[in-house]
Design a protein around this motif. Structure first.
Motif, PDB file in Angstrom:
ATOM      1  N   LEU A 152      -4.098  -4.432  20.112  1.00 24.36           N
ATOM      2  CA  LEU A 152      -3.807  -5.964  20.101  1.00 24.36           C
ATOM      3  C   LEU A 152      -4.792  -6.132  18.995  1.00 24.36           C
ATOM      4  CD1 LEU A 152      -1.883  -7.491  23.405  1.00 24.36           C
ATOM      5  CD2 LEU A 152      -1.488  -4.689  21.321  1.00 24.36           C
ATOM      6  N   ILE A 153      -6.079  -6.405  19.334  1.00 22.85           N
ATOM      7  CA  ILE A 153      -6.948  -6.700  18.305  1.00 22.85           C
ATOM      8  C   ILE A 153      -6.722  -6.067  16.702  1.00 22.85           C
ATOM      9  CG2 ILE A 153      -9.750  -7.516  17.580  1.00 22.85           C
ATOM     10  CD1 ILE A 153      -9.901  -7.986  20.180  1.00 22.85           C
ATOM     11  N   ASP A 154      -6.283  -4.930  16.901  1.00 25.69           N
ATOM     12  CA  ASP A 154      -6.559  -4.515  15.289  1.00 25.69           C
ATOM     13  C   ASP A 154      -5.212  -4.400  15.031  1.00 25.69           C
ATOM     14  OD1 ASP A 154      -8.838  -1.822  16.155  1.00 25.69           O
ATOM     15  OD2 ASP A 154      -7.797  -1.112  17.279  1.00 25.69           O
ATOM     16  N   GLN A 155      -3.934  -4.547  15.327  1.00 25.34           N
ATOM     17  CA  GLN A 155      -2.655  -4.566  15.494  1.00 25.34           C
ATOM     18  C   GLN A 155      -2.948  -6.217  14.398  1.00 25.34           C
ATOM     19  OE1 GLN A 155       1.133  -4.571  17.457  1.00 25.34           O
ATOM     20  NE2 GLN A 155       0.337  -7.085  17.548  1.00 25.34           N
ATOM     21  N   GLN A 156      -3.758  -7.152  14.761  1.00 20.46           N
ATOM     22  CA  GLN A 156      -2.890  -8.022  14.168  1.00 20.46           C
ATOM     23  C   GLN A 156      -4.190  -8.165  13.093  1.00 20.46           C
ATOM     24  OE1 GLN A 156      -4.468 -10.811  17.571  1.00 20.46           O
ATOM     25  NE2 GLN A 156      -3.630  -9.977  18.914  1.00 20.46           N
ATOM     26  N   ALA A 157      -5.626  -7.038  13.063  1.00 23.07           N
ATOM     27  CA  ALA A 157      -6.147  -7.330  12.149  1.00 23.07           C
ATOM     28  C   ALA A 157      -5.201  -6.436  11.379  1.00 23.07           C
ATOM     29  CB  ALA A 157      -7.225  -6.661  12.855  1.00 23.07           C
ATOM     30  N   ALA A 158      -4.609  -5.528  11.471  1.00 20.11           N
ATOM     31  CA  ALA A 158      -3.984  -4.550  10.016  1.00 20.11           C
ATOM     32  C   ALA A 158      -2.939  -5.936   9.623  1.00 20.11           C
ATOM     33  CB  ALA A 158      -3.322  -3.552  10.978  1.00 20.11           C
ATOM     34  N   ARG A 159      -2.633  -6.442  10.431  1.00 25.47           N
ATOM     35  CA  ARG A 159      -1.234  -7.312   9.513  1.00 25.47           C
ATOM     36  C   ARG A 159      -1.855  -8.503   8.869  1.00 25.47           C
ATOM     37  NH1 ARG A 159       2.667 -10.268  14.042  1.00 25.47           N
ATOM     38  NH2 ARG A 159       3.656  -8.736  13.422  1.00 25.47           N
ATOM     39  N   ALA A 160      -2.954  -9.327   9.743  1.00 25.50           N
ATOM     40  CA  ALA A 160      -3.631  -9.793   8.914  1.00 25.50           C
ATOM     41  C   ALA A 160      -4.604  -9.870   6.777  1.00 25.50           C
ATOM     42  CB  ALA A 160      -5.151 -10.384   9.150  1.00 25.50           C
ATOM     43  N   ALA A 161      -4.295  -8.314   7.059  1.00 29.32           N
ATOM     44  CA  ALA A 161      -5.260  -7.167   6.063  1.00 29.32           C
ATOM     45  C   ALA A 161      -3.763  -7.236   4.904  1.00 29.32           C
ATOM     46  CB  ALA A 161      -6.673  -6.277   6.250  1.00 29.32           C
ATOM     47  N   GLY A 162      -2.974  -6.761   5.553  1.00 25.10           N
ATOM     48  CA  GLY A 162      -2.159  -6.561   4.521  1.00 25.10           C
ATOM     49  C   GLY A 162      -1.472  -5.174   4.516  1.00 25.10           C
ATOM     50  N   MET A 163      -2.248  -4.601   5.423  1.00 23.01           N
ATOM     51  CA  MET A 163      -2.268  -2.889   5.737  1.00 23.01           C
ATOM     52  C   MET A 163      -1.276  -2.829   6.660  1.00 23.01           C
ATOM     53  SD  MET A 163      -5.726  -1.935   6.004  1.00 23.01           S
ATOM     54  CE  MET A 163      -7.383  -2.767   4.477  1.00 23.01           C
ATOM     55  N   ASP A 164       0.190  -1.280   6.550  1.00 21.36           N
ATOM     56  CA  ASP A 164       0.359  -0.648   7.792  1.00 21.36           C
ATOM     57  C   ASP A 164      -0.512  -0.609   8.858  1.00 21.36           C
ATOM     58  OD1 ASP A 164       2.997  -0.821   6.192  1.00 21.36           O
ATOM     59  OD2 ASP A 164       2.642   1.001   5.351  1.00 21.36           O
ATOM     60  N   PHE A 165       0.040  -0.546  10.045  1.00 20.62           N
ATOM     61  CA  PHE A 165      -0.395   0.225  11.410  1.00 20.62           C
ATOM     62  C   PHE A 165       0.475   0.490  12.502  1.00 20.62           C
ATOM     63  CE2 PHE A 165      -1.240  -1.107  15.796  1.00 20.62           C
ATOM     64  CZ  PHE A 165      -2.132  -0.547  15.550  1.00 20.62           C
ATOM     65  N   ALA A 166      -0.386   1.593  12.641  1.00 20.52           N
ATOM     66  CA  ALA A 166      -0.239   2.564  13.368  1.00 20.52           C
ATOM     67  C   ALA A 166      -0.949   2.291  15.184  1.00 20.52           C
ATOM     68  CB  ALA A 166      -0.480   4.061  12.821  1.00 20.52           C
TER      69      ALA A 166
END
Length: 204
Positions: A152-166
């Motif tokens: 979930l931390i990866d998910q949150q980091a991707a969202r904050a960076a403006g990146m797509d997340f898988a």
């Protein structure tokens, strides 16, 4: 590997070790070393935590490259992605030197243009600084990046960076725990990642 090293550290400092099921709720969640050690031992004294962190990092550097096993299909996936011209980076909560040693041990280091460990970024995930630094070094805009993570931390980091997340479902987080609004793709294996990229299914 992480669960073993955390228990070794706890035992070295006089704390009881935890069962594997208990440790799986701590390791693989994207936590910092300090938080994992706090959750393992219950220790709240900051100086004691830092002493344990020093020991944990020392034994990680010594043991992790030898003990780390990559998921099936990872070498083939990286080779296939490299062959289609994708730029790749790693952003990890592990120490950069230890991470690089693990990648070299597995013959995988050459596939990555950038490898960032916890000491290479000012603030750990979910702060996006590590992901943004990796994108900058790759010379790719954040909105052209896909970040693959298993927590979930990866998910949150991707969202904050403006990146797509898988979401990679081979880690310690189930599909149901991820926010479906934040996940563009779910992957069950490295083979699935390579197949979709090579077939052009992940092109934006």
């Amino acid at each position: 590997v992480i669960t073993t090293l955390l228990n070794q550290t706890a035992e070295h400092f006089g704390y009881p070790t935890r069962s594997l099921s208990e440790m799986l709720s701590i390791a693989g969640k994207g936590y910092t070393h300090e938080k994992m050690l706090y959750l393992t031992t219950g220790e709240t004294d900051s100086e004691r935590i830092l002493a344990m962190r020093t020991w944990y990092r020392k034994i990680s550097q010594e043991q992790m490259p030898r003990l780390t096993k990559f998921f099936p299909g990872v070498p083939e996936m990286l080779r296939n992605l490299s062959q289609v011209g994708l730029k790749m980076a790693v952003v990890s909560q592990k120490m950069g030197g230890t991470l690089m040693a693990c990648l070299k041990q597995g013959g995988l280091a050459s596939y990555f243009q950038t490898v960032l460990g916890c000491e290479d970024v000012p603030v750990p995930k979910p702060d996006p600084s590590g992901l943004l630094l990796a994108a900058s070094r790759l010379q790719v805009l954040p909105d052209r990046c896909l970040y693959i993570g298993d927590s979930l931390i990866d998910q949150q980091a991707a969202r904050a960076a403006g990146m797509d997340f898988a979401a990679m479902l081979q880690g310690g987080t189930s599909r149901e725990q991820f926010d479906p609004a934040a996940v563009r793709w779910y992957f069950d294996s490295a083979v699935q990642i390579a197949r979709m990229f090579v077939n052009g299914l992940l092109q934006k």
